[in-house]
Scaffold this active site. Structure first.
Site, PDB file in Angstrom:
ATOM      1  N   ASP A  88      22.760  78.839  80.492  1.00 54.91           N
ATOM      2  CA  ASP A  88      24.015  78.318  79.942  1.00 54.91           C
ATOM      3  C   ASP A  88      23.731  77.214  78.946  1.00 54.91           C
ATOM      4  O   ASP A  88      23.002  76.263  79.248  1.00 54.91           O
ATOM      5  CB  ASP A  88      24.900  77.785  81.070  1.00 54.91           C
ATOM      6  CG  ASP A  88      26.233  77.271  80.555  1.00 54.91           C
ATOM      7  OD1 ASP A  88      26.835  77.950  79.712  1.00 54.91           O
ATOM      8  OD2 ASP A  88      26.668  76.195  80.992  1.00 54.91           O
ATOM      9  N   ASP A 116      30.872  77.761  72.451  1.00 55.97           N
ATOM     10  CA  ASP A 116      30.874  77.719  73.914  1.00 55.97           C
ATOM     11  C   ASP A 116      30.539  79.073  74.506  1.00 55.97           C
ATOM     12  O   ASP A 116      31.303  80.021  74.362  1.00 55.97           O
ATOM     13  CB  ASP A 116      32.239  77.257  74.422  1.00 55.97           C
ATOM     14  CG  ASP A 116      32.295  77.168  75.943  1.00 55.97           C
ATOM     15  OD1 ASP A 116      31.223  77.105  76.574  1.00 55.97           O
ATOM     16  OD2 ASP A 116      33.398  77.170  76.500  1.00 55.97           O
TER      17      ASP A 116
END
Length: 448
Positions: A332, A126
């Site tokens: 992202d 992540d």
């Protein structure tokens, strides 16, 4: 039909250690094979044939987009102010703070080894997180979620050690406004992370040996030994967080890899991509890469940003003024679809629909440009390309980097003055290189 989506991946690098000098207690020792300058770890989809959730029901398309939008909204708010909260206590472990985290839309996993002897751990990657953690024994069913592998038993490792409260590592974790980095009078440093979707993990902040690949170990790696997890987690063993801040994996290994890393998200969830620490050979000379300057958002050191200068569809540049991109674009790996400011999105949607006019649109409550390809043996999807500041032009993979479930993988993020986000669908098959030392982001086509 176009293949189903590949949600998320991975990882952000950090030059916090480089810029701020670091701390001996946050400087992990990396042992490498001779003459090995980089290390790569296979990256696979969580629901793919090699993923931990391959036999589990995957979330619906609507649910995946809901998580993606929630994550994007969280990141937008994070860009305005840093979310830090502190609550709950523990009789045995001192909890310094709840570190704000991103929404759990995580979908890509890597397998590493933890402990001596090394025990395989399947971890979500992540980019929005910095603290790495795994579920540790003892932990009963009310405190930990089910996972495929046995819980990590620290008593069976010769290199495990809890981090004490009165140490630099604990103080760095907590922040300057917590006395000695501890609360509640405990002797062991605690960690607690609460993510934007309400899921959380807490336990003992610890030292252990991390094995990235055969012959490549990270000694004294700081991670969370979790004994209380809540939320919709599914079969994986924990999370590795390399966000742009301490104590991420990239920060802890920056003395060896120089704060550079790259990854490639595969086009299909049956395939494997990779996560690499260190700049790949030739990257310093821009071999095979198109580079653009890395941009910083003042006051927020946790995101990697770039400046988008233009978009083309089918080789024709869209008539979008530079002012429409002035807010910048966050890259992202956890956000699924790309969010473009109002003017840019409207121009892209119109041009794409015009190029796809021979194909019937279908209604969809999640995205607004979706097609019905039933009965079509050949579908020509127009090429979409991004041009970044400095002139770097990147062609998105067709169709995997443009369409998601037969829908244009873009949506409107808000007014032109705001931020945009480049999601993981657009990044498929590209090697995305974050080179903090040189202050640039690179893209190489056809990497996985």
């Amino acid at each position: 039909m176009v293949s189903p989506p590949v949600l998320l991946l991975f990882i952000l690098c950090s030059c916090y250690y480089i810029a701020h000098g670091g701390d001996d207690e946050h400087r992990s020792s990396v042992t490498l094979e001779p003459r090995r300058a980089t290390v790569s770890v296979p990256l696979v989809h969580r629901h793919g044939p090699r993923g931990p959730s391959r036999n589990s029901d995957k979330p619906s398309f609507t649910e995946r987009l809901r998580r993606s939008h929630a994550r994007a909204n969280y990141m937008m708010s994070r860009a305005s102010h840093v979310m830090v909260s502190a609550r709950e206590d523990d009789a045995n472990v001192s909890i310094p703070t709840h570190l704000g985290g991103s929404v759990d839309s995580l979908e890509y996993v890597v397998t590493v080894g933890l402990g001596t002897p090394a025990v395989p751990q399947v971890l979500l990657m992540d980019t929005g997180s910095d603290v790495s953690w795994v579920q540790c024994a003892p932990c009963n069913s009310t405190r930990c979620y089910p996972q495929n592998d046995p819980l990590l038993d620290s008593t069976k490792s010769s290199t495990y050690a809890p981090i004490a409260c009165d140490t630099g590592a604990c103080r760095k974790l907590a922040g300057d406004h917590y006395q000695n980095g501890c609360t509640g009078g405990g002797t062991q440093c605690g960690y607690a992370v609460e993510y934007g979707d309400g899921s959380k993990t807490r336990g003992v902040y610890s030292d252990e040996t991390l094995t990235l690949a055969p012959g490549v170990t990270v000694k004294d790696f700081h991670f969370g030994c979790g004994r209380d997890q809540r939320g919709d987690n599914d079969r994986y063993d924990g999370l590795v967080g390399p966000r742009f801040s301490l104590p991420s994996l990239v920060v802890q290994t920056s003395s060896v890899y120089g704060g550079a890393f790259s990854y490639c998200l595969p086009a299909r969830n049956s395939e494997a991509g990779f996560l690499s620490l260190g700049a790949p050979p030739g990257a310093a000379n821009a071999t095979g890469f198109a580079f653009t300057p890395m941009r910083r958002l003042p006051g927020v050191a946790t995101f990697y940003m770039v400046t988008l200068a233009g978009i083309s569809v089918g080789g024709e540049e869209l008539d979008v003024p530079p002012s429409a991109f002035r807010g910048g674009m966050i890259i992202d790996s956890g956000t699924v679809v790309t969010g473009l400011p109002h003017t840019a999105y409207n121009a892209l949607q119109a041009a794409f629909r015009k190029a796809m006019a021979a194909n019937p649109l279908r209604p969809n409550g999640d995205l607004d440009t979706c097609y019905n390809f039933t009965g079509y043996s050949n579908v020509t999807v127009p090429k979409v390309a991004f041009t970044f500041s400095g002139g770097a032009t990147v062609d998105l993979d067709v169709p995997s980097g443009v369409l998601l479930e037969d829908c244009l993988a873009f949506h409107e993020s808000g007014p032109d003055v705001g931020l945009g986000i480049i999601g993981n669908v657009n990044q498929r098959t590209l090697e995305v290189l974050y080179d903090a030392g040189r202050g640039k982001v690179g893209f190489r086509a056809g990497a996985c």
